[in-house]
Every structure is written in structure tokens, then in C-alpha cells.
Design a protein around this motif. Structure first.
Motif, short mmCIF file in Angstrom:
data_model
loop_
_atom_site.label_atom_id
_atom_site.label_comp_id
_atom_site.label_asym_id
_atom_site.label_seq_id
_atom_site.Cartn_x
_atom_site.Cartn_y
_atom_site.Cartn_z
N MET A 1 0.84 -1.19 0.00
CA MET A 1 0.00 0.00 0.00
C MET A 1 0.88 1.25 0.00
SD MET A 1 -2.77 1.32 2.83
CE MET A 1 -3.88 -0.05 2.52
N PRO A 2 0.59 2.21 -0.86
CA PRO A 2 1.36 3.46 -0.82
C PRO A 2 1.27 4.11 0.56
CG PRO A 2 0.06 3.34 -2.83
CD PRO A 2 -0.37 2.20 -1.97
N GLU A 3 2.43 4.50 1.08
CA GLU A 3 2.50 5.16 2.39
C GLU A 3 2.91 6.61 2.16
OE1 GLU A 3 4.80 2.69 5.10
OE2 GLU A 3 4.17 0.88 4.03
N LEU A 4 3.23 7.30 3.22
CA LEU A 4 3.51 8.74 3.09
C LEU A 4 4.53 9.05 1.98
CD1 LEU A 4 4.05 11.30 5.93
CD2 LEU A 4 5.63 11.20 4.02
N PRO A 5 5.68 8.38 1.90
CA PRO A 5 6.64 8.75 0.85
C PRO A 5 6.09 8.61 -0.56
CG PRO A 5 7.72 7.48 2.57
CD PRO A 5 6.24 7.38 2.83
N GLU A 6 5.31 7.55 -0.80
CA GLU A 6 4.74 7.37 -2.13
C GLU A 6 3.67 8.41 -2.43
OE1 GLU A 6 6.96 4.30 -0.75
OE2 GLU A 6 4.96 4.58 0.12
N VAL A 7 2.85 8.73 -1.42
CA VAL A 7 1.79 9.72 -1.63
C VAL A 7 2.39 11.12 -1.80
CG1 VAL A 7 -0.31 10.73 -0.68
CG2 VAL A 7 0.14 8.29 -0.38
N GLU A 8 3.41 11.43 -1.01
CA GLU A 8 4.07 12.73 -1.16
C GLU A 8 4.74 12.85 -2.51
OE1 GLU A 8 5.57 16.55 -0.52
OE2 GLU A 8 3.88 15.46 0.37
N THR A 9 5.37 11.77 -2.97
CA THR A 9 5.96 11.80 -4.31
C THR A 9 4.89 12.02 -5.37
OG1 THR A 9 7.75 10.32 -3.63
CG2 THR A 9 7.31 10.46 -5.98
N THR A 10 3.75 11.33 -5.22
CA THR A 10 2.64 11.53 -6.15
C THR A 10 2.19 12.98 -6.15
OG1 THR A 10 1.88 9.24 -5.87
CG2 THR A 10 0.26 10.85 -6.67
N ARG A 11 2.05 13.56 -4.96
CA ARG A 11 1.62 14.96 -4.86
C ARG A 11 2.58 15.88 -5.61
NH1 ARG A 11 2.57 19.61 -2.76
NH2 ARG A 11 4.53 18.90 -1.82
N ARG A 12 3.86 15.70 -5.37
CA ARG A 12 4.84 16.57 -6.00
C ARG A 12 4.85 16.42 -7.52
NH1 ARG A 12 10.19 16.07 -2.00
NH2 ARG A 12 9.12 16.74 -0.09
N LYS A 13 4.62 15.20 -7.98
CA LYS A 13 4.68 14.94 -9.42
C LYS A 13 3.46 15.48 -10.16
CE LYS A 13 8.58 12.54 -9.66
NZ LYS A 13 9.72 12.89 -10.54
N ILE A 14 2.27 15.35 -9.54
CA ILE A 14 1.06 15.77 -10.27
C ILE A 14 0.68 17.22 -10.00
CG2 ILE A 14 0.22 13.40 -10.33
CD1 ILE A 14 -1.91 14.19 -8.28
N GLU A 15 1.29 17.84 -8.99
CA GLU A 15 0.94 19.23 -8.69
C GLU A 15 1.10 20.16 -9.90
OE1 GLU A 15 1.42 22.26 -5.00
OE2 GLU A 15 3.26 21.31 -5.69
N PRO A 16 2.22 20.07 -10.65
CA PRO A 16 2.34 20.96 -11.81
C PRO A 16 1.29 20.72 -12.88
CG PRO A 16 4.47 20.02 -11.20
CD PRO A 16 3.43 19.26 -10.44
N LEU A 17 0.71 19.52 -12.90
CA LEU A 17 -0.30 19.20 -13.90
C LEU A 17 -1.69 19.68 -13.50
CD1 LEU A 17 0.77 15.50 -14.61
CD2 LEU A 17 1.51 17.57 -15.81
N LEU A 18 -1.91 19.92 -12.21
CA LEU A 18 -3.25 20.24 -11.73
C LEU A 18 -3.39 21.64 -11.14
CD1 LEU A 18 -4.30 16.88 -9.99
CD2 LEU A 18 -5.00 17.74 -12.23
N LYS A 19 -2.37 22.13 -10.49
CA LYS A 19 -2.52 23.43 -9.82
C LYS A 19 -2.82 24.53 -10.82
CE LYS A 19 -0.41 26.51 -6.45
NZ LYS A 19 0.77 26.78 -5.58
N GLY A 20 -3.88 25.29 -10.52
CA GLY A 20 -4.31 26.37 -11.40
C GLY A 20 -5.22 25.93 -12.52
N ARG A 21 -5.40 24.63 -12.67
CA ARG A 21 -6.25 24.10 -13.74
C ARG A 21 -7.70 23.98 -13.27
NH1 ARG A 21 -3.85 24.74 -18.57
NH2 ARG A 21 -1.67 24.03 -18.51
N THR A 22 -8.61 24.10 -14.21
CA THR A 22 -10.03 23.90 -13.93
C THR A 22 -10.42 22.48 -14.30
OG1 THR A 22 -10.57 26.23 -14.32
CG2 THR A 22 -12.38 24.64 -14.49
N ILE A 23 -11.07 21.81 -13.37
CA ILE A 23 -11.54 20.45 -13.62
C ILE A 23 -12.81 20.52 -14.46
CG2 ILE A 23 -12.43 18.34 -12.55
CD1 ILE A 23 -10.67 18.96 -10.12
N LEU A 24 -12.77 19.92 -15.61
CA LEU A 24 -13.92 19.95 -16.52
C LEU A 24 -14.83 18.76 -16.33
CD1 LEU A 24 -12.07 21.07 -19.79
CD2 LEU A 24 -13.18 22.51 -18.06
N ARG A 25 -14.24 17.60 -16.05
CA ARG A 25 -15.04 16.39 -15.94
C ARG A 25 -14.31 15.33 -15.13
NH1 ARG A 25 -17.68 13.00 -21.05
NH2 ARG A 25 -19.20 11.82 -19.82
#
Length: 275
Positions: A1-25
């Protein structure tokens, strides 16, 4: 199961793809597992944070100013095999479409969950609501941890409860206990033991985050970063998954037992269960 290090890595990696973006669907076919995700549609992602093993996307109205408070939280728990991908897979469960493109939630075993709630409305998520301090934050205080550990039950299940400290799961509990030379079933830690464990947790979690987490095996159900790359901390495990191999510290074979229904790895020589 992903634990803190895996989830934090996920957060850092996807943040540039989502921050400031509008969710359409938000597309999926399991509303019981991904609750009220339609409420995210039309809202802008103001930021991404993490609490323990949970990702939290802060959402605001698409036309809100940057400094306006967010009005909803999009909560993601990766479950046992969940993670985001840049391309759809046979195990894509959720497709998140923004004004910048698509992101896919890949989850072979279907234990991941999502929910959109008002900020802090965690009544239906008791683990998140009652979670202890972040291990790499100033809120994780040595004195508080030592005091709580003096009356704890078996230390590994205590860590896994998320109450003394958040984000520590099976892998990193084994690693921190090995580093601190504490048996996983030890109860009522002495102050010196608790201090060693406190510092071991901080070191192990920090090193694992810097290494991008742990990827075990090469199957579809194992943690990968959003671009498919594995983490690197699995190459630095001393105890977890090492049963039958020599302890790096003393040479005794690492043993495996079951504690609170979780596979548990330790060194019988370095981690002695005292009375």
C-alpha cells in the motif's frame, strides 16, 4: 500500500499538472467508491496538499481570485494499488479531465477512494479525522512521542494506527523499528527507545521521500510514479521484505512474523523483545 513517501511523491509529481487548472469532468462508474466527484467539475485546483496517506486537492470556483479561500476539498486515498498515470491503462478507474489535459487514476485492485467534501468535513473518514502529526513537521514533537510511547501496546500496530504519527505503514514501520533496534511487538517503550524511534521515523521517512518512495516488484499492482518510473527506496530496505537474508548490521538472518495481521520483518539479534 502506498505510504507517506509514495503519496508525497505523487503529490509533487502531479501538482504541476493540476494546480491552477479547472476540472472539466470526472469520469468513473463507481459512485459508491468515488463520492460526489461531480462537485469538482467547474472548479479550479488552488493547490495540492497531503495528510498522512491522503491527497487533498483544494478547489475554488473557477472565477475566484487566487487568494480566495477554497470551498471544497477533493480527497484521494490511493488504497493498495492506486496511482495516477499520464496515459490510460486497462486498470484506469477514474479519468480526470482539466483544461490542461487528462490524468488517469490507475488501480488494479480497486481499493482506492475519492470524495469531494467541504474543507475539514471528515466525519465519514475516521482515520483522516483522528490522524497524528506529520513525521517531518514541527508538530511531531519528541517529548509528546516519548510520553505516548511509555504506555503504548505493541509498538508496530501502534504506529500503524496513525495516531502517534501519520503516514507510517507496514514498510516504514519495519524500517524505522530496525534502525531504532526495537522489536515490533515491544510494549511500553523506555524513554531512550522512544527517542531512538522518533529520530528513526524522521530519518527513514525523509530519506524515502527523497528517493521517490518504494516500488516492490514489477507488476501492474505495484506503486509507480505518474510517468511509470519506480521509486528508489526499495534498494535501501534493511528489514522489510528481507526475511532469510543477513541483517546488514549483525549478519543474523532477518525473520518474518505476523503481527496484527501484517507481515512483519525484524532482526532477532538486533531487535530483542525485552520483558
Amino acid at each position: 500500500m502506498p505510504e507517506l513517501p509514495e503519496v508525497e511523491t505523487t503529490r509533487r509529481k502531479i501538482e504541476p499538472l493540476l494546480k491552477g487548472r479547472t476540472i472539466l469532468r470526472v469520469q468513473h462508474d463507481a459512485p459508491h467508491r468515488y463520492a460526489n466527484t461531480h462537485l469538482a467539475e467547474g472548479r479550479r485546483v488552488q493547490g495540492l496538499s497531503r495528510r498522512g496517506k491522503y491527497l487533498l486537492l483544494q478547489l475554488a470556483a473557477a472565477d475566484a481570485a487566487e487568494d480566495d479561500p477554497h470551498d471544497l476539498e477533493f480527497i484521494v486515498h490511493l488504497g493498495m494499488t492506486g496511482g495516477f498515470r499520464l496515459e490510460s491503462t486497462p486498470h484506469t478507474r477514474v479519468t480526470l479531465t482539466t483544461d490542461g489535459g487528462e490524468l488517469y487514476f490507475h488501480d488494479p485492485r480497486r481499493f482506492g477512494k475519492m470524495a469531494v467534501v467541504t474543507p475539514g468535513a471528515y466525519a465519514g473518514m475516521p482515520t483522516l479525522a483522528g490522524m497524528g502529526p506529520e513525521p517531518l513537521s514541527d508538530d511531531f514533537r519528541e517529548a509528546d512521542f516519548v510520553k505516548a510511547a511509555a504506555t503504548c501496546g505493541a509498538v508496530k500496530p501502534w504506529l500503524l494506527s496513525q495516531k502517534p504519527v501519520s503516514g507510517v505503514g507496514n514498510i516504514y514501520a519495519d524500517e524505522a523499528l530496525w534502525e531504532a533496534r526495537i522489536h515490533p511487538a515491544q510494549t511500553r517503550l523506555k524513554p531512550a527507545e522512544a527517542k531512538r524511534l522518533y529520530h528513526a521515523i524522521r530519518r527513514v521517512m525523509g530519506d524515502a521521500v527523497n528517493a521517490g518512495g518504494s516500488s516492490l516488484g514489477d507488476g501492474l499492482g505495484n506503486y509507480r510514479q505518474h510517468d511509470g518510473e519506480p521509486g528508489g527506496f526499495q534498494d535501501r530496505h534493511h528489514a522489510y521484505g528481507k526475511d532469510g537474508t543477513p541483517c546488514p548490521r549483525c549478519g543474523t538472518d532477518i525473520a518474518k512474523t505476523v503481527l496484527a495481521q501484517r507481515g512483519t520483518h525484524y532482526c532477532p539479534t538486533c531487535q530483542v523483545l525485552r520483558p
